[in-house]
Write a protein that holds these residues in place. Structure first.
Motif, short mmCIF file in Angstrom:
data_model
loop_
_atom_site.label_atom_id
_atom_site.label_comp_id
_atom_site.label_asym_id
_atom_site.label_seq_id
_atom_site.Cartn_x
_atom_site.Cartn_y
_atom_site.Cartn_z
N VAL A 107 70.98 0.87 10.25
CA VAL A 107 69.77 1.79 9.54
C VAL A 107 70.43 3.17 9.58
O VAL A 107 71.19 3.77 10.30
CB VAL A 107 68.75 1.84 10.75
CG1 VAL A 107 69.07 2.26 12.18
CG2 VAL A 107 67.47 2.48 10.00
N THR A 108 69.91 4.01 8.49
CA THR A 108 70.43 5.30 8.05
C THR A 108 69.92 6.42 8.81
O THR A 108 70.51 7.42 9.12
CB THR A 108 70.12 5.61 6.53
OG1 THR A 108 68.78 5.49 6.52
CG2 THR A 108 70.76 4.60 5.71
N MET A 109 68.89 5.90 9.77
CA MET A 109 68.25 7.03 10.73
C MET A 109 67.71 6.43 11.93
O MET A 109 67.37 5.23 11.89
CB MET A 109 66.98 7.74 10.00
CG MET A 109 66.57 8.66 10.86
SD MET A 109 65.23 9.72 10.36
CE MET A 109 63.77 8.47 10.36
N PHE A 110 68.14 6.86 13.09
CA PHE A 110 67.76 6.13 14.45
C PHE A 110 66.30 5.85 14.43
O PHE A 110 65.13 6.56 13.95
CB PHE A 110 67.94 7.19 15.69
CG PHE A 110 67.80 6.31 17.03
CD1 PHE A 110 66.63 6.84 17.61
CD2 PHE A 110 68.78 5.70 17.34
CE1 PHE A 110 66.18 6.28 18.65
CE2 PHE A 110 68.35 5.07 18.56
CZ PHE A 110 67.12 5.36 19.22
N PRO A 111 65.97 4.33 14.66
CA PRO A 111 64.47 4.05 14.71
C PRO A 111 63.45 4.81 15.49
O PRO A 111 63.74 5.23 16.55
CB PRO A 111 64.62 2.81 14.92
CG PRO A 111 65.91 2.43 15.31
CD PRO A 111 66.79 3.66 15.41
N ALA A 158 72.72 -0.28 3.57
CA ALA A 158 71.62 0.38 4.17
C ALA A 158 71.24 1.57 3.32
O ALA A 158 70.10 2.14 2.95
CB ALA A 158 71.65 0.90 5.45
N PHE A 159 72.30 2.68 3.24
CA PHE A 159 72.38 3.79 2.27
C PHE A 159 72.00 3.50 0.64
O PHE A 159 71.08 4.21 0.07
CB PHE A 159 73.53 4.66 2.08
CG PHE A 159 73.74 5.58 3.43
CD1 PHE A 159 74.35 5.20 4.61
CD2 PHE A 159 72.98 6.64 3.22
CE1 PHE A 159 74.49 6.09 5.59
CE2 PHE A 159 73.13 7.46 4.57
CZ PHE A 159 73.68 7.28 5.68
N LEU A 160 72.42 2.47 0.06
CA LEU A 160 72.17 1.87 -1.09
C LEU A 160 70.56 1.69 -1.44
O LEU A 160 70.00 2.02 -2.13
CB LEU A 160 72.84 0.92 -1.45
CG LEU A 160 74.35 1.17 -1.92
CD1 LEU A 160 75.20 0.05 -2.39
CD2 LEU A 160 74.43 2.35 -3.29
N GLY A 217 65.84 -3.17 3.53
CA GLY A 217 64.81 -2.77 3.49
C GLY A 217 64.67 -0.99 3.25
O GLY A 217 65.93 -0.47 3.74
N TYR A 218 63.81 -0.65 2.79
CA TYR A 218 63.62 1.06 2.61
C TYR A 218 62.13 1.20 2.91
O TYR A 218 61.50 0.46 2.79
CB TYR A 218 64.25 1.57 1.29
CG TYR A 218 63.58 1.00 0.07
CD1 TYR A 218 63.93 0.01 -0.44
CD2 TYR A 218 62.46 1.39 -0.15
CE1 TYR A 218 63.20 -0.77 -1.62
CE2 TYR A 218 61.61 0.88 -1.35
CZ TYR A 218 62.19 -0.24 -2.17
OH TYR A 218 61.42 -0.80 -3.17
N ASN A 219 62.02 2.42 3.14
CA ASN A 219 60.73 3.00 3.61
C ASN A 219 59.89 3.17 2.31
O ASN A 219 60.12 3.85 1.34
CB ASN A 219 60.83 4.30 4.39
CG ASN A 219 61.42 5.36 3.56
OD1 ASN A 219 62.47 4.96 3.01
ND2 ASN A 219 61.06 6.74 3.44
N GLY A 220 58.62 2.73 2.20
CA GLY A 220 57.78 2.43 0.98
C GLY A 220 56.17 2.04 1.31
O GLY A 220 56.21 1.48 2.88
N PHE A 221 55.69 2.14 0.47
CA PHE A 221 54.29 1.64 0.77
C PHE A 221 54.23 0.12 0.56
O PHE A 221 55.20 -0.46 -0.17
CB PHE A 221 53.10 2.29 -0.31
CG PHE A 221 53.26 3.85 -0.19
CD1 PHE A 221 53.06 4.57 -1.24
CD2 PHE A 221 53.09 4.24 1.06
CE1 PHE A 221 52.98 5.86 -1.11
CE2 PHE A 221 52.85 5.66 1.37
CZ PHE A 221 52.88 6.44 0.28
N PRO A 222 53.27 -0.62 1.28
CA PRO A 222 53.17 -1.94 1.09
C PRO A 222 53.12 -2.45 -0.41
O PRO A 222 52.61 -1.92 -1.09
CB PRO A 222 51.93 -2.47 1.84
CG PRO A 222 51.63 -1.38 2.80
CD PRO A 222 52.17 -0.17 1.99
N ARG A 223 53.58 -3.90 -0.40
CA ARG A 223 53.59 -4.52 -1.67
C ARG A 223 52.01 -4.57 -2.23
O ARG A 223 50.85 -4.47 -1.68
CB ARG A 223 53.65 -6.03 -1.72
CG ARG A 223 55.11 -6.48 -0.99
CD ARG A 223 54.94 -8.02 -0.54
NE ARG A 223 56.05 -8.23 0.33
CZ ARG A 223 57.05 -9.04 -0.39
NH1 ARG A 223 56.89 -9.57 -1.65
NH2 ARG A 223 58.15 -9.25 0.46
#
Ligand SMILES: O=c1ccn([C@H]2C[C@H](O)[C@@H](COP(=O)(O)O)O2)c(=O)[nH]1
Ligand SMILES: [Zn+2]
Length: 154
Positions: free
Chosen positions: A88-92, A4-6, A33-39
């Motif tokens: 997950v690296t941060m609580f959802p 998750a961190f990677l 997965g990581y936070n980012g804009f949609p494809r």
């Protein structure tokens, strides 16, 4: 949690990189997965701002960014998310909590809980939803302070 961190390292969010990894009960990695804009939505054409000078929310990242948890679940290979564990690296947030519940994830293991700011209610709602839905939630107890990765010389 290391995966998750990677994964979070790939996020272009200048303020907060979040990573998530869906794992089966047997420890098989099912989705990352990581936070980012949609494809297809350019990282350079949409705003990464947390606040906008004009106060226009469309000039911030929030309407556009896909959260790490959602990407991990959507990126899951053929296997279903039902009964699996999400690191997950941060609580959802509450929106992710809804997706986590509806996809049947059985346990959420998180590393940190976001510092409470004006979005505190969001995380209170997450805890409430996850608890009501019977999703196990625990804070990760790290065995080490860093992830040493040594690339082998070719
Ligand atoms: O459950 C969550 C909550 C937030 N994120 C991502 C989405 C954004 O890119 C940032 C927002 O963090 P700020 O501290 O407000 O900059 O975090 C997520 O992936 N999952
Ligand atoms: Zn979220």
């Amino acid at each position: 949690m290391a995966i998750a961190f990677l994964s979070a390292e790939r996020s272009k969010d200048p303020n907060r990189q979040v990573g998530a990894c869906l794992v089966s009960q047997e420890g098989i990695i099912l989705g990352i997965g990581y936070n980012g804009f949609p494809r297809g939505c350019s990282d350079d054409k949409l705003p990464w701002a947390k606040k906008s000078a004009s106060g226009d929310p469309l000039e911030t990242k929030f309407p556009y960014v896909v959260h790490a948890e959602v990407n991990a679940i959507l990126n899951t290979n053929h296997a279903s998310a039902a009964g699996q564990k999400l690191y997950v690296t941060m609580f959802p947030c509450n929106e992710c909590a809804k997706i986590i519940i509806q996809s049947g994830v059985s346990e959420v293991i998180y590393f940190v809980e976001k510092k409470i700011d004006n979005s505190a209610h969001v995380y209170v709602a997450s805890h409430k939803l996850l608890s009501m839905a019977g999703v196990k939630v625990r804070k990760h107890q790290p065995q080490m302070a860093q992830i040493p990765i040594k690339f082998q010389e070719p």
